[in-house]
Design a protein around this motif. Structure first.
Motif, short mmCIF file in Angstrom:
data_model
loop_
_atom_site.label_atom_id
_atom_site.label_comp_id
_atom_site.label_asym_id
_atom_site.label_seq_id
_atom_site.Cartn_x
_atom_site.Cartn_y
_atom_site.Cartn_z
N SER A 166 50.05 26.78 34.20
CA SER A 166 50.98 25.80 33.63
C SER A 166 50.99 25.94 32.12
CB SER A 166 50.54 24.38 34.02
OG SER A 166 49.35 24.03 33.34
N SER A 167 51.93 25.24 31.48
CA SER A 167 52.01 25.29 30.02
C SER A 167 50.73 24.78 29.38
CB SER A 167 53.21 24.46 29.53
OG SER A 167 53.10 23.11 29.98
N GLY A 168 50.01 23.91 30.14
CA GLY A 168 48.75 23.39 29.63
C GLY A 168 47.55 24.25 29.99
N GLY A 169 47.78 25.38 30.66
CA GLY A 169 46.71 26.31 31.01
C GLY A 169 46.07 26.06 32.35
N TYR A 170 46.63 25.11 33.15
CA TYR A 170 46.06 24.82 34.46
C TYR A 170 46.42 25.92 35.46
CZ TYR A 170 45.19 20.11 32.70
OH TYR A 170 44.74 19.04 31.97
N ARG A 171 45.46 26.23 36.34
CA ARG A 171 45.69 27.23 37.38
C ARG A 171 46.65 26.69 38.42
NH1 ARG A 171 40.03 30.28 37.66
NH2 ARG A 171 39.05 29.38 35.84
N LEU A 172 47.63 27.50 38.82
CA LEU A 172 48.62 27.11 39.83
C LEU A 172 48.65 28.16 40.93
CD1 LEU A 172 51.54 26.02 37.45
CD2 LEU A 172 49.87 24.54 38.60
N TYR A 173 48.55 27.71 42.18
CA TYR A 173 48.47 28.60 43.33
C TYR A 173 49.74 28.47 44.17
CZ TYR A 173 43.50 28.63 42.08
OH TYR A 173 42.30 28.76 41.43
N ASP A 174 50.32 29.63 44.57
CA ASP A 174 51.51 29.60 45.41
C ASP A 174 51.17 29.94 46.85
OD1 ASP A 174 51.10 32.34 45.48
OD2 ASP A 174 52.85 32.84 44.27
N ARG A 175 52.21 30.09 47.69
CA ARG A 175 52.01 30.36 49.12
C ARG A 175 51.18 31.62 49.33
NH1 ARG A 175 53.75 33.76 52.46
NH2 ARG A 175 55.20 34.61 50.93
N LYS A 176 51.46 32.66 48.57
CA LYS A 176 50.73 33.91 48.72
C LYS A 176 49.25 33.73 48.42
CE LYS A 176 51.48 36.85 45.47
NZ LYS A 176 50.17 36.80 44.77
N ASP A 177 48.95 32.92 47.41
CA ASP A 177 47.55 32.66 47.05
C ASP A 177 46.84 31.90 48.17
OD1 ASP A 177 47.99 33.81 44.53
OD2 ASP A 177 48.64 31.88 43.70
N VAL A 178 47.55 30.92 48.75
CA VAL A 178 46.95 30.14 49.83
C VAL A 178 46.68 31.03 51.04
CG1 VAL A 178 47.29 28.21 51.42
CG2 VAL A 178 48.01 27.99 49.03
N ALA A 179 47.61 31.94 51.34
CA ALA A 179 47.42 32.85 52.46
C ALA A 179 46.21 33.75 52.21
CB ALA A 179 48.67 33.71 52.67
N ARG A 180 46.04 34.18 50.96
CA ARG A 180 44.88 35.02 50.64
C ARG A 180 43.59 34.22 50.78
NH1 ARG A 180 43.81 39.84 47.88
NH2 ARG A 180 41.87 39.87 46.68
N GLY A 182 38.13 33.11 41.14
CA GLY A 182 39.00 33.66 40.11
C GLY A 182 38.24 34.51 39.12
N ASP A 183 37.04 34.06 38.75
CA ASP A 183 36.24 34.80 37.77
C ASP A 183 35.90 36.21 38.26
OD1 ASP A 183 36.24 32.64 36.07
OD2 ASP A 183 34.29 31.87 36.74
N ILE A 184 35.69 36.36 39.58
CA ILE A 184 35.31 37.68 40.10
C ILE A 184 36.52 38.45 40.64
CG2 ILE A 184 32.99 36.88 40.67
CD1 ILE A 184 33.80 36.72 43.58
N GLY A 185 37.72 37.91 40.41
CA GLY A 185 38.93 38.61 40.80
C GLY A 185 39.28 38.54 42.27
N LEU A 186 38.62 37.63 42.99
CA LEU A 186 38.86 37.54 44.43
C LEU A 186 40.12 36.73 44.73
CD1 LEU A 186 37.61 38.40 47.14
CD2 LEU A 186 36.35 36.25 47.15
N LEU A 187 40.37 35.68 43.96
CA LEU A 187 41.56 34.85 44.15
C LEU A 187 42.04 34.40 42.77
CD1 LEU A 187 43.49 33.42 46.15
CD2 LEU A 187 41.99 31.42 45.99
N VAL A 188 42.91 35.21 42.18
CA VAL A 188 43.45 34.91 40.86
C VAL A 188 44.76 34.16 41.03
CG1 VAL A 188 44.26 35.88 38.69
CG2 VAL A 188 42.38 36.97 39.91
N PRO A 189 44.90 32.94 40.48
CA PRO A 189 46.14 32.18 40.66
C PRO A 189 47.35 32.93 40.11
CG PRO A 189 44.77 31.22 38.94
CD PRO A 189 43.93 32.25 39.62
N SER A 190 48.47 32.77 40.79
CA SER A 190 49.67 33.51 40.40
C SER A 190 50.27 33.01 39.10
CB SER A 190 50.72 33.42 41.51
OG SER A 190 50.26 34.04 42.68
N GLU A 191 50.08 31.72 38.81
CA GLU A 191 50.70 31.14 37.62
C GLU A 191 49.70 30.28 36.86
OE1 GLU A 191 53.74 31.69 36.56
OE2 GLU A 191 54.48 32.83 38.29
#
Length: 349
Positions: free
Chosen positions: A34-48, A23-32
């Protein structure tokens, strides 16, 4: 459906640290988030992530992977498949070579002949180190260095192993001259085996440290490796006497060797980041640079002036650098990372 970073790391067989680095280098940035600031990954992120890991198996750097993932057309995918085919071809050739080698060893065993230790090591490296520790080019380098030298090196290796066991069994200190001489001969032997490549030397150390199956073949376990490492640190400490005053040497004798065990894994981590193409100012590399800087200062007993003097000595004295696992590319890389921390010095063992 969203996955938190810990769940994705567990199911993908990665570390949370690796995903954060992506994520830091922009290779896999989570799509969402959470309200608490946690990284959340969706289907598109998993495919990437799947594509990233497929490309990592092709020994591509993270920078190369990032560039490839920008291209999502058929031509880009065709190139990936072409690389996968080439990788499989290499694995088939390696497996075929290993089979030939094992058949030869099988013939020796059936004839009640014990294969030489180097024959066992070749087989073990092919099974374990080939994919896990070394690239194809590095294995070829090791093989070419071994060719024609195995018979000459075997007696020295046996002599040094016996001496190592004798010193440890007698409770000898790594600091005594006999221990230091043993360590210097041992590192010299390994450097000859790697063609003087400090990076390969550190990979050999990493492999022998982490593969217990090698211990029974080489006769050197972790206790032996630690003894050699500490004895080498004492030998290197003596070399600093030409660059330091008596009071500075007293400080070094109190602190220098205490940092020995922490250096090899740190050097290995930095080299891995470098080989993966991680930028020197990335969060992961900056964290390593902070550890490097802290270790380097600790060996000088926290004395900033002595710390700088040690860096100058290491930079200008080839004898201090020999067997350290630090070559010019690595020194330049960690130097750039340390520069981001606001210091111009480059720490070293």
């Amino acid at each position: 459906m969203f996955l938190k970073i810990g769940e994705l790391a567990r199911r993908a067989g990665l570390t949370v640290r690796a995903l954060r680095h992506y994520g830091d280098i922009g290779l896999l940035v989570p799509s969402e988030r959470s309200s608490g600031g946690y990284r959340l990954y969706d289907r598109k992120d998993v495919a990437r992530l799947y594509r990233i890991q497929a490309l990592r198996r092709l020994d591509l750097s993270l920078a190369e992977i990032g560039a490839l993932l920008v291209d999502n057309d058929a031509g880009g995918l065709a190139g990936i498949v072409e690389r996968q085919v080439a990788q499989l071809d290499r694995e088939i050739r390696q497996a075929s070579a290993l089979r030939t080698h094992l058949l030869a060893m099988q013939g020796q065993l059936q004839a009640s002949e014990e294969p030489a230790i180097d024959d066992w090591l070749v087989a073990l490296e092919s099974m374990v180190a080939g994919a896990k520790y070394f690239s194809d080019d590095e294995l070829r380098t090791l093989a070419s260095q071994r060719d024609g030298q195995a018979d000459a090196v075997a007696p020295e290796r046996a002599e040094l192993t016996a001496l190592l066991h004798e010193l440890i069994a007698s409770g000898a200190s790594p600091e005594i001259p006999q221990s230091q001489a043993l360590a210097q001969r041992w590192i010299g032997m390994l450097l000859a085996e790697t063609g003087g490549d400090e990076g390969l030397l550190m990979k050999l150390y990493d492999m022998h440290w982490n593969e217990p199956s090698l211990h029974s073949l080489t006769g050197v376990d972790r206790e032996g490796m630690r003894f050699i490492s500490h004895a080498m640190a004492f030998a290197r400490l003596q070399l600093y006497a030409a660059h330091c005053s008596e009071s500075e040497m007293a400080t070094l004798r109190a602190h220098y060797v205490a940092q020995t065990d922490a250096w090899p894994p740190l050097i290995a981590e930095v080299r891995q980041q470098m080989l993966q193409g991680a930028l020197a100012d990335s969060a992961a590399v900056r964290a390593l640079a902070l550890r490097w800087q802290a270790l380097s200062l600790a060996k000088a007993g926290g004395d900033a002036a002595l710390h700088i003097k040690l860096q100058d000595a290491f930079r200008n004295d080839a004898a201090l650098r020999a067997g350290s696992g630090i070559d010019a590319p690595l020194a330049g890389y960690i130097g750039r990372a340390i520069a981001q921390l606001g210091t111009a010095t480059v720490p070293s063992p």
